[in-house]
Design an enzyme around this catalytic site. Structure first.
Site, PDB file in Angstrom:
ATOM      1  N   ARG A   1      -6.444  -8.055 -11.539  1.00 34.42           N
ATOM      2  CA  ARG A   1      -6.964  -9.159 -12.010  1.00 34.42           C
ATOM      3  C   ARG A   1      -8.350  -8.799 -12.588  1.00 34.42           C
ATOM      4  O   ARG A   1      -8.701  -7.640 -12.358  1.00 34.42           O
ATOM      5  CB  ARG A   1      -7.124  -9.997 -10.730  1.00 34.42           C
ATOM      6  CG  ARG A   1      -8.076  -9.368  -9.684  1.00 34.42           C
ATOM      7  CD  ARG A   1      -8.658 -10.529  -8.498  1.00 34.42           C
ATOM      8  NE  ARG A   1      -9.693  -9.688  -7.764  1.00 34.42           N
ATOM      9  CZ  ARG A   1      -9.128  -9.090  -6.752  1.00 34.42           C
ATOM     10  NH1 ARG A   1      -8.150  -8.816  -6.492  1.00 34.42           N
ATOM     11  NH2 ARG A   1     -10.111  -8.654  -5.980  1.00 34.42           N
TER      12      ARG A   1
ATOM     13  N   LYS B   1       0.766  -1.179  -0.022  1.00 30.53           N
ATOM     14  CA  LYS B   1      -0.002   0.002  -0.069  1.00 30.53           C
ATOM     15  C   LYS B   1       0.939   1.082  -0.044  1.00 30.53           C
ATOM     16  O   LYS B   1       0.422   2.145  -0.812  1.00 30.53           O
ATOM     17  CB  LYS B   1      -0.939  -0.004   1.248  1.00 30.53           C
ATOM     18  CG  LYS B   1      -2.069  -0.758   0.992  1.00 30.53           C
ATOM     19  CD  LYS B   1      -3.089  -0.310   2.235  1.00 30.53           C
ATOM     20  CE  LYS B   1      -4.481  -0.901   1.903  1.00 30.53           C
ATOM     21  NZ  LYS B   1      -5.183  -1.555   2.791  1.00 30.53           N
TER      22      LYS B   1
ATOM     23  N   HIS C   1     -16.272  -6.075   4.705  1.00 30.36           N
ATOM     24  CA  HIS C   1     -15.413  -6.242   3.775  1.00 30.36           C
ATOM     25  C   HIS C   1     -15.532  -6.895   2.445  1.00 30.36           C
ATOM     26  O   HIS C   1     -14.628  -7.289   1.949  1.00 30.36           O
ATOM     27  CB  HIS C   1     -14.004  -5.759   4.134  1.00 30.36           C
ATOM     28  CG  HIS C   1     -13.578  -4.904   5.187  1.00 30.36           C
ATOM     29  ND1 HIS C   1     -13.565  -3.490   4.744  1.00 30.36           N
ATOM     30  CD2 HIS C   1     -13.528  -4.830   6.537  1.00 30.36           C
ATOM     31  CE1 HIS C   1     -13.460  -2.805   5.919  1.00 30.36           C
ATOM     32  NE2 HIS C   1     -13.168  -3.626   6.878  1.00 30.36           N
TER      33      HIS C   1
ATOM     34  N   GLU D   1      -3.970   7.563   7.588  1.00 31.76           N
ATOM     35  CA  GLU D   1      -4.706   8.478   6.770  1.00 31.76           C
ATOM     36  C   GLU D   1      -5.768   9.356   7.540  1.00 31.76           C
ATOM     37  O   GLU D   1      -6.260   8.794   8.590  1.00 31.76           O
ATOM     38  CB  GLU D   1      -5.404   7.751   5.763  1.00 31.76           C
ATOM     39  CG  GLU D   1      -4.863   6.953   4.961  1.00 31.76           C
ATOM     40  CD  GLU D   1      -5.390   6.210   3.711  1.00 31.76           C
ATOM     41  OE1 GLU D   1      -6.555   5.936   3.906  1.00 31.76           O
ATOM     42  OE2 GLU D   1      -4.789   5.480   2.727  1.00 31.76           O
TER      43      GLU D   1
HETATM   44  C1  MV4 Z   1     -10.923   4.000   4.423  1.00 28.79           C
HETATM   45  C2  MV4 Z   1     -12.024   4.418   5.226  1.00 28.79           C
HETATM   46  C3  MV4 Z   1     -12.341   5.525   5.516  1.00 28.79           C
HETATM   47  N1  MV4 Z   1     -11.199   6.611   5.630  1.00 28.79           N
HETATM   48  N2  MV4 Z   1      -9.836   4.849   4.557  1.00 28.79           N
HETATM   49  C4  MV4 Z   1     -11.529  -0.745   4.271  1.00 28.79           C
HETATM   50  C5  MV4 Z   1     -11.253  -1.617   3.366  1.00 28.79           C
HETATM   51  C6  MV4 Z   1      -9.827  -0.891   2.704  1.00 28.79           C
HETATM   52  N3  MV4 Z   1      -9.561  -1.405   1.441  1.00 28.79           N
HETATM   53  C7  MV4 Z   1     -10.091   0.602   2.706  1.00 28.79           C
HETATM   54  N4  MV4 Z   1     -11.073   0.745   3.748  1.00 28.79           N
HETATM   55  C8  MV4 Z   1     -11.512   2.012   3.958  1.00 28.79           C
HETATM   56  N5  MV4 Z   1     -10.630   2.982   4.183  1.00 28.79           N
HETATM   57  C9  MV4 Z   1     -10.081   6.077   5.029  1.00 28.79           C
HETATM   58  N6  MV4 Z   1      -9.150   7.129   5.012  1.00 28.79           N
HETATM   59  C10 MV4 Z   1     -12.991   3.510   5.250  1.00 28.79           C
HETATM   60  C11 MV4 Z   1     -12.807   1.914   4.592  1.00 28.79           C
HETATM   61  C12 MV4 Z   1     -14.080   1.321   4.778  1.00 28.79           C
HETATM   62  C13 MV4 Z   1     -14.447   0.502   3.608  1.00 28.79           C
HETATM   63  C14 MV4 Z   1     -13.835   0.994   2.084  1.00 28.79           C
HETATM   64  C15 MV4 Z   1     -14.408   0.433   1.023  1.00 28.79           C
HETATM   65  C16 MV4 Z   1     -15.372  -0.294   1.080  1.00 28.79           C
HETATM   66  C17 MV4 Z   1     -15.932  -0.721   2.403  1.00 28.79           C
HETATM   67  C18 MV4 Z   1     -15.631  -0.062   3.528  1.00 28.79           C
HETATM   68  C19 MV4 Z   1     -16.017  -0.915   4.720  1.00 28.79           C
HETATM   69  C20 MV4 Z   1     -15.467  -0.028   5.711  1.00 28.79           C
HETATM   70  C21 MV4 Z   1     -14.457   0.644   6.081  1.00 28.79           C
END
Ligand code: MV4
Length: 672
Positions: free
Chosen positions: A292, A116, A235, A200
Site C-alpha cells: 500500500r 510471513k 510498534h 529467527e
Molecule cells: C525482529 C527484531 C529482532 N530480531 N526480528 C517487530 C515488528 C516486526 N515487524 C518485526 N519486529 C522485530 N523483529 C529479529 N529477528 C526486532 C523487531 C523489533 C522491531 C522491528 C522494527 C521496528 C521496531 C521494532 C521494535 C521492537 C522489535
C-alpha cells in the site's frame, strides 16, 4: 487518466489524495461515516457519500457498500489509502469484478505477502537476504527446538500470520524455548486464528529501514530510495526520515536491488514498501512487504520532488512509470513527525475529545503539514487518533531537524492531550540529533524524553494576565486600540486602572497585579511557593498581533507567545513549551462584563433595564444583579463571587457608556 475516483478512506490521507486528484483534473468522491459527516475530507470533497455508522466495521470497512457507491456515482477507480481496505485482497478482487480499478497491487501480490512464512520462502528463492532462521512447514516442538538451537540464542519466535509486533517472543536460552513457543502459539491462535510460527536469530539494536518501490503494468520497476523508521514505540512509528542516516551508495544500491527483486517475485504493480531490519553494521534482512501507500510516504516525496499518489493513479490507469531509475534524483533530507492525540505520560494512551484550540505552523516549500482536522473538530474513539503529520525538509539532516523543531514549536494544541512536546524533546534529543537510531531509542532516552514537569515560569502568568486584559480592551472596542490589534499601553477605563488577576497551578495560587503606566504596565507578582518575600515590580507590555498571538516584554525579556483561554483554562505557548493553568476568575461566566477593583463594568454602551437586588444585599456567586440592554440584547450581570452588592452607580432607564462602573461589589473575605 481517470475522470473520477472514489477515495475509500478518511482524515489526512483522504485529504491528501484529493489534493493530487484535483491537481490532475480527476474528480473525487469522498465516503464518510456518521462520525465524519462534518469532517474536512467531506467538506473539501467534490462529492461525498455516507456509508454508515461510526464503527469502521459498519462504514470504512464495508467493501460492498463502497463498491456500490463507486458504481452509483460513476467512479472508475477506488483509492483505498492506508489501513481499512488497503491490503484486503478480497476487496481488490471484488473491485475488479465490479468493473472498478483498485488503486493498488494485484490481489495475488497482496496475498503472497500476507503470510510471513510464505513470503520468506518466496523471498529466499528470489535471493532476497533473510534473517537466519526457520520458516518451514514442520511445526513440531522437536523441530522448532532443534532449529532454534541451530540458529543460536537469543532467538525470536514470531507468529507466521502476525505483524506489528504481535505474537513475538524473545528466547534467551534453550531451556526456555518450549514454554515460550507454547505461549506464542496460544497468542497466535487467539489473535490470528493460525498457530504457526517461525523462528529467527534475534538481532540486537536493529534499525527499521524500508525501500519505497514502484512498478507499472509494463514490466518497469524503480525504487525511490529508503526511509528510516526506527523511532517507534510499541510498534507505532513516531518519526520517519529519508534518506536513512549513514546509508552509503553501495548499500542503497544493494537494498534497492533486493527490494525490486522482492517486488518482481510477487508480480508487483503500484506503490509498495519492502521493509528490512538492519543491524548496526549495515547488514540488512527482509522483514515484510507493505502492499500500500504508507503513512510516511511524504518524506520520500520531499527528497525526490515526486507525487506518489500521482504515480499510483498513472500506474493504475495503465500508464508507464513516469521516470526510469537513473532519472530519479535524491535531494536533501526530510523528517516526518506524527502528531497524535495521546498522553505520552500515560504510556501514550489515546485521547479523545474536541480540539478546542488548534494552530498549525505555516507551510512552506520546506515544511509540509498533512492533516484532516481543523480547530473545533473532535478526535473520536473510532479511528486512529492522528491529528497531523508534520514534515520538514532541509539540505542536510541537521537543517531538517532544526526546521522540524521550529515547526513543532508552532504547532499549538489545547483542550486535548497530544504528543507535540514529546516530539520536540525527541527531535532535540542527543540520540536522534546524532542519528544514533535503533528501535529502542525511546526507551533508551526515557529520562531525557520524560523530564519531571517544570513549574510554570512567573512570566507565563504575566502573559496570560496581559493577554486577558488586552482582549477585554479589544472586546470593549476602546478607541485607544485604533486598529484591530494593538498595544495595551497606559490606559484607563472609567475606573481604577489597576487589575489583579488570580491564577492557579497545581493548587497554588498566583496573583498578577498590573498597574497601567505610560507604555505598558508595572507588573508585580506574589512570590512563588511558600517563600515569603516582597513582590518585585517590573515593567511589562503586550501587543496583540493576531487573535491568539502576542509580542510581549517583561523586564528585559522579549517574548512571542500564543495564548488560548477557554473558561478558566489558560494555555500559553512560548518557544517550544506549552503551559496550562487555571484562572481563578470571578467573572469567567458572566459574559461581557469586566471587573475593575471592587466593581462590575459595562463593556459596551447600553441602557439599564433592571436592578435586581437591594443595595447592601448579601449575594452569592452567580446571582443576577443588574440587566443592561446593549446592542438590542439583554445582558445580565451576575455577582462575580459570594459577597455584598454595596450599591448601584446607575438607575433604571439610564444610558451608560462603556467602561462605566455599574455595581460596587465587595467579594467576601477581601478588602479591595
Ligand atoms: C525482529 C527484531 C529482532 N530480531 N526480528 C517487530 C515488528 C516486526 N515487524 C518485526 N519486529 C522485530 N523483529 C529479529 N529477528 C526486532 C523487531 C523489533 C522491531 C522491528 C522494527 C521496528 C521496531 C521494532 C521494535 C521492537 C522489535
Amino acid at each position: 487518466m481517470f475522470k473520477k475516483i472514489l477515495i475509500a478512506n478518511r482524515g489526512e490521507i483522504a485529504c491528501r489524495i484529493q489534493r493530487t486528484a484535483r491537481r490532475l483534473g480527476v474528480a473525487s468522491v469522498a465516503v464518510y461515516s456518521d462520525a465524519d459527516a462534518g469532517a474536512l475530507h467531506v467538506r473539501q470533497a467534490d462529492e461525498a457519500f455516507r456509508i454508515g455508522p461510526p464503527p469502521a466495521r459498519e462504514s470504512y470497512l464495508r467493501a460492498a457498500a463502497i463498491i456500490a457507491a463507486a458504481r452509483q456515482l460513476g467512479a472508475e477507480a477506488i483509492h483505498p489509502g492506508y489501513g481499512f481496505l488497503s491490503e484486503n485482497a478480497q476487496f481488490a478482487t471484488d473491485c475488479a469484478a465490479a468493473g472498478l480499478v483498485f488503486i493498488g497491487p494485484p490481489p495475488a501480490a497482496i496475498n503472497a505477502m500476507g503470510s510471513k512464512s510464505a513470503a520468506k520462502a518466496l523471498m529466499e528463492r528470489a535471493g532476497v537476504p533473510l534473517v537466519p532462521g526457520y520458516h518451514g512447514d514442520d511445526q513440531s516442538v522437536a523441530t522448532l527446538q532443534r532449529e532454534a538451537d541451530r540458529i543460536g540464542y537469543p532467538v525470536l519466535i514470531k507468529a507466521s500470520a502476525g505483524g506489528g509486533g504481535k505474537g513475538m517472543r524473545r528466547v534467551e536460552r534453550a531451556a526456555d524455548f518450549a514454554a515460550a513457543l507454547a505461549s506464542c502459539q496460544r497468542e497466535a491462535a487467539a489473535s490470528f486464528g493460525d498457530e504457526r510460527v517461525l523462528v529467527e536469530k534475534y538481532l540486537l539494536r536493529p534499525r527499521h529501514i524500508e525501500m519505497q518501490i514502484f512498478a507499472d503494468s509494463h514490466g518497469n520497476a524503480v525504487h525511490l530510495f529508503e526511509r528510516d523508521c526506527s523511532v517507534q514505540r510499541r510498534h507505532q512509528k513516531v518519526l520517519e526520515e529519508a534518506p536513512a542516516p549513514n546509508m552509503d551508495g553501495a548499500r542503497r544500491a544493494q537494498m534497492g536491488a533486493a527490494a525490486l527483486a522482492a517486488a518482481r517475485a510477487v508480480g508487483y504493480v503500484g506503490a509498495g514498501t519492502v521493509e528490512f531490519i538492519a543491524a548496526p553494521e549495515g547488514t540488512f534482512h527482509f522483514m515484510e512487504m507493505n502492499t500500500r501507500l504508507q503513512v510516511e510516504h511524504p518524506v520520500t516525496e520531499m527528497i525526490t520532488g515526486l507525487d506518489l499518489v500521482e504515480w499510483q493513479l498513472r500506474v493504475a490507469a495503465g500508464e508507464p512509470l513516469p521516470l526510469r531509475q537513473e532519472q530519479v534524483a535524491l535531494r536533501g533530507h526530510a523528517i516526518e513527525a506524527r502528531i497524535y492525540a495521546e498522553d505520552p505520560e500515560r504510556d501514550f494512551l489515546p485521547c479523545v475529545g474536541k480540539l478546542e484550540y488548534l494552530a498549525m505552523p505555516a507551510g512552506s516549500a520546506s515544511v509540509r503539514i498533512d492533516s484532516g482536522v481543523v480547530q473545533g473538530d473532535a478526535i473520536s474513539p473510532y479511528y486512529d487518533p492522528m491529528i497531523a503529520k508534520l514534515i520538514a525538509w532541509g539540505e542536510t539532516r541537521a537543517q531538517a531537524c532544526t526546521r522540524l523543531s521550529q515547526a513543532l514549536a508552532g504547532f499549538h494544541i489545547a483542550g486535548l492531550g497530544n504528543n507535540v512536546q514529546f516530539l520536540s524533546r525527541l527531535v532535540q534529543s542527543n540520540a536522534f540529533a546524532s542519528a544514533d537510531l535503533d528501535t529502542a531509542l525511546i526507551e533508551r532516552e526515557h529520562a531525557a524524553l520524560f523530564p519531571p514537569a517544570a513549574p510554570v515560569p512567573d512570566d507565563m502568568f504575566a502573559m496570560a494576565a496581559m493577554y486577558i486584559v488586552a482582549r477585554e480592551r479589544l472586546a470593549a472596542g476602546s478607541a485607544a486600540m485604533g486598529t484591530a490589534w494593538g498595544s495595551v499601553e497606559g490606559w484607563r477605563l472609567n475606573g481604577p486602572a489597576d487589575r489583579r488577576l488570580q491564577f492557579q497551578y497545581r493548587g497554588e495560587q498566583r496573583t498578577v497585579s498590573l498597574q497601567a503606566v505610560a507604555g505598558g504596565f508595572l507588573l508585580s507578582m506574589t512570590p512563588a511557593g511558600a517563600a515569603a518575600g516582597v513582590a518585585t515590580t517590573r515593567r511589562a507590555s503586550l501587543t496583540l498581533i493576531a487573535e491568539h498571538d502576542a509580542r510581549a516584554t517583561v523586564g528585559d525579556h522579549d517574548y512571542h507567545v500564543s495564548v488560548a483561554i477557554r473558561d478558566s483554562q489558560c494555555e500559553v505557548f512560548s518557544q517550544d513549551a506549552h503551559y496550562s493553568f487555571e484562572r481563578l476568575d470571578p467573572l469567567a461566566h458572566v459574559g461581557e462584563v469586566m471587573s475593575v477593583a471592587g466593581g462590575v463594568c459595562a463593556l459596551m454602551p447600553g441602557r439599564v433595564v433592571a436592578l435586581l437586588v437591594k443595595p447592601g444585599a448579601k449575594v452569592s456567586k452567580g446571582e443576577p444583579l443588574l440587566v443592561l440592554e446593549a446592542m438590542k440584547m439583554e445582558q445580565t450581570f451576575s455577582a462575580p463571587a459570594d459577597g455584598v452588592c454595596v450599591g448601584f452607580n446607575v438607575a433604571i432607564g439610564e444610558q451608560v457608556v462603556e467602561g462605566s462602573e455599574l455595581v460596587e461589589f465587595k467579594a467576601a473575605g477581601t478588602d479591595s
